[in-house]
Write an enzyme that holds these catalytic residues in place. Structure first.
Site, PDB file in Angstrom:
ATOM      1  N   GLU A   1     -49.086  -5.577  56.917  1.00 47.59           N
ATOM      2  CA  GLU A   1     -47.907  -6.291  57.399  1.00 47.59           C
ATOM      3  C   GLU A   1     -48.144  -7.755  57.101  1.00 47.59           C
ATOM      4  OE1 GLU A   1     -45.126  -5.148  58.417  1.00 47.59           O
ATOM      5  OE2 GLU A   1     -45.697  -3.036  58.573  1.00 47.59           O
TER       6      GLU A   1
ATOM      7  N   CYS B   1     -43.443 -13.158  62.995  1.00 47.61           N
ATOM      8  CA  CYS B   1     -43.111 -12.654  61.663  1.00 47.61           C
ATOM      9  C   CYS B   1     -41.661 -12.201  61.596  1.00 47.61           C
ATOM     10  CB  CYS B   1     -44.037 -11.509  61.288  1.00 47.61           C
ATOM     11  SG  CYS B   1     -43.989 -10.094  62.410  1.00 47.61           S
TER      12      CYS B   1
END
Length: 481
Positions: free
Chosen positions: A250, A284
């Site tokens: 990720e 994020c």
């Protein structure tokens, strides 16, 4: 657990001194030393990996109710201590107390969820195409899992990786970001009291260039899950591929929120402000690009500015604060760099961007909103990881969607509209792993898959039942009756 006031690493069921230690200082108050944390070297990291290899052989034999008990106990304690551990998290990382408490509570929910998943592990049967042969499929542990986590969600990211790894019978070598060792250590201390076989769970704190590099290049690791920057993620992918190690990444993002002319203005403003600036923009999933159609553009910008004027930036433990401190000095320097780049490229600073002086010396920055930006500007191409949002004015929905998709990333994307037509079209055509309609781009649930497209993610999805795709392998058995 601590030696001469140094918080130790946890290897093979024992608390172990490091070869050195670092001082963990709060970004909200540079006079607030949270503690000194041991640093592992290559030899200790190798020892942790070897311990995990041995521990996994024992843990995979554990009964389902034993795994259920362990995960429930960890979740129970995290939730019971959410105020205490949330405060520690806020001091260490700089997010507000409410955000720290919420993250700790959510971390407990991850363990509870995967405790339940333990009891839902069932295989399948099938008839063979050959007479007299039956087939069974079952999932088994992938083995030893290396876990490398970032600094922005130090408890939650660890929890959503550790919980499924343990639930499915794996051993763990856990390397947290070196900026936030306290939260990782606190989680490890809880896990260390659950009676796991020695080596099942190991904590190795230390620099990525040494500890992390050894983990990603180890042939003894069976799977490596990483959350962090795109640059480092690429290195992880190359290293694990060389050893044929299962890899889950990720990485970066450049999320956008579309606001159409027919949007509920008040809701759109809350979605934009909450998604872009809360958590100091250090998410994020933050919406750093605000793509607004021309009919609502001026009203939206005015309303966002008024809402931003109400935001209080300050010490994360102080009551009434909406936005805490930037994570550290290096991150503050990067934020200021991107503010200057935006100005140099012709963006108009509508509000914010000033460094704030608080009663305590720390890293405080007012959220910034730029207008008159285009999607090809650096500030709209690169991930700043800052409380900075840029408004991009577009003609209509089609141009908005094209602008949202015009990025190398694809984690989350949002739209504010009252049109079912546009909402449904957006759900299908947005090139992101997560789609939000009339909601902030930041904010996901723990029981459904999480991940992105393009350069945001690589490998199997995290969270929910989809986590088993990474943490298990499938075995097919053929039986002649």
């Amino acid at each position: 657990m601590s030696s001469n006031s140094v918080f130790q690493n946890y290897i093979a069921g024992q608390w172990v001194d490091g070869t050195s230690a670092i001082e963990n200082i709060s970004p909200a108050d540079l006079s607030d030393t949270i503690g000194h944390y041991a640093q592992a070297d290559k030899a200790q990291t190798e020892a942790a990996i070897d311990a995990a290899v041995a521990g996994q052989l024992e843990w995979q034999k554990s009964g389902l109710e034993e795994r259920y008990r362990v995960l429930m106990a960890i979740g129970d304690e995290l939730i019971a201590r959410k105020d205490e551990l949330g405060k520690l998290l806020a001091r260490e990382e700089g997010k507000t107390l409410a955000e720290g408490v919420g993250e700790t509570y959510r971390s407990g929910q991850f363990f509870h969820y995967y405790a339940a998943e333990v009891l839902r592990q069932m295989g399948e049967t099938a008839d063979s195409v050959r007479p007299g042969v039956e087939i069974e499929t079952r999932r088994e542990p992938v083995g030893v899992v290396g876990i490398i986590t970032p600094w922005n969600f130090p408890t939650a990211t660890g929890a959503w990786k550790i919980a499924p790894a343990l639930a499915f019978g794996n051993a763990i070598v856990f390397k947290p970001a070196n900026q936030v060792p306290a939260s990782a250590w606190a989680l490890t201390e809880i896990i260390s009291r659950q009676g796991l076989p020695a080596g099942t769970f190991n904590l190795v704190m230390g620099p990525g260039a040494e500890v992390g590099d050894l983990l990603i290049n180890s042939k003894k690791i069976n799977a490596l899950t990483f959350t962090g920057s795109l640059e480092t993620g690429r290195k992880v992918a190359v290293a694990t591929a060389a050893n044929l190690v299962k890899c889950q990444l990720e990485m970066g993002s450049k999320n956008a929120l579309i606001v159409l002319d027919d949007a509920d203005l008040d809701n759109a403003v809350e979605c934009a402000v909450g998604g872009a600036f809360f958590g100091t923009g250090q998410k994020c999933t933050a919406s750093s690009r605000l793509i607004v159609t021309e009919g609502i553009h001026d009203r939206f910008v005015d309303a966002v500015i008024k809402r931003m004027e109400q935001l209080v930036v300050g010490h994360p433990l102080r009551e009434g604060v909406h936005i805490g401190a930037v994570a550290d000095g290096r991150q503050m320097e990067q934020n200021l760099k991107y503010l200057q780049i935006a100005k140099d490229e012709g963006a108009t600073l509508a509000i914010g961007g000033e460094v704030i002086t608080e009663e305590t010396e720390g890293y405080y920055l007012k959220p910034a909103l730029f207008i008159n930006t285009t999607n090809d500007m650096t500030i709209n191409r690169e991930e700043a990881f800052a409380p900075i949002a840029c408004v991009i004015k577009v003609k209509d929905y089609e141009q908005a969607l094209a602008t949202l998709n015009d990025t190398n990333y694809g984690l989350t994307g949002g739209i504010c509209t009252q049109s079912l037509k546009y909402a449904n079209d957006f759900k299908r055509r947005a090139q992101t792993g997560c789609v939000m309609v009339n909601l902030p781009t930041a904010g996901t649930d723990y029981h459904v898959p999480f991940g992105g497209r393009k350069e945001s993610s690589f490998g199997a999805r995290e969270q929910g039942t989809y986590a088993k795709e990474f943490y298990t392998i499938v075995k097919t058995t053929y039986i002649r009756s």
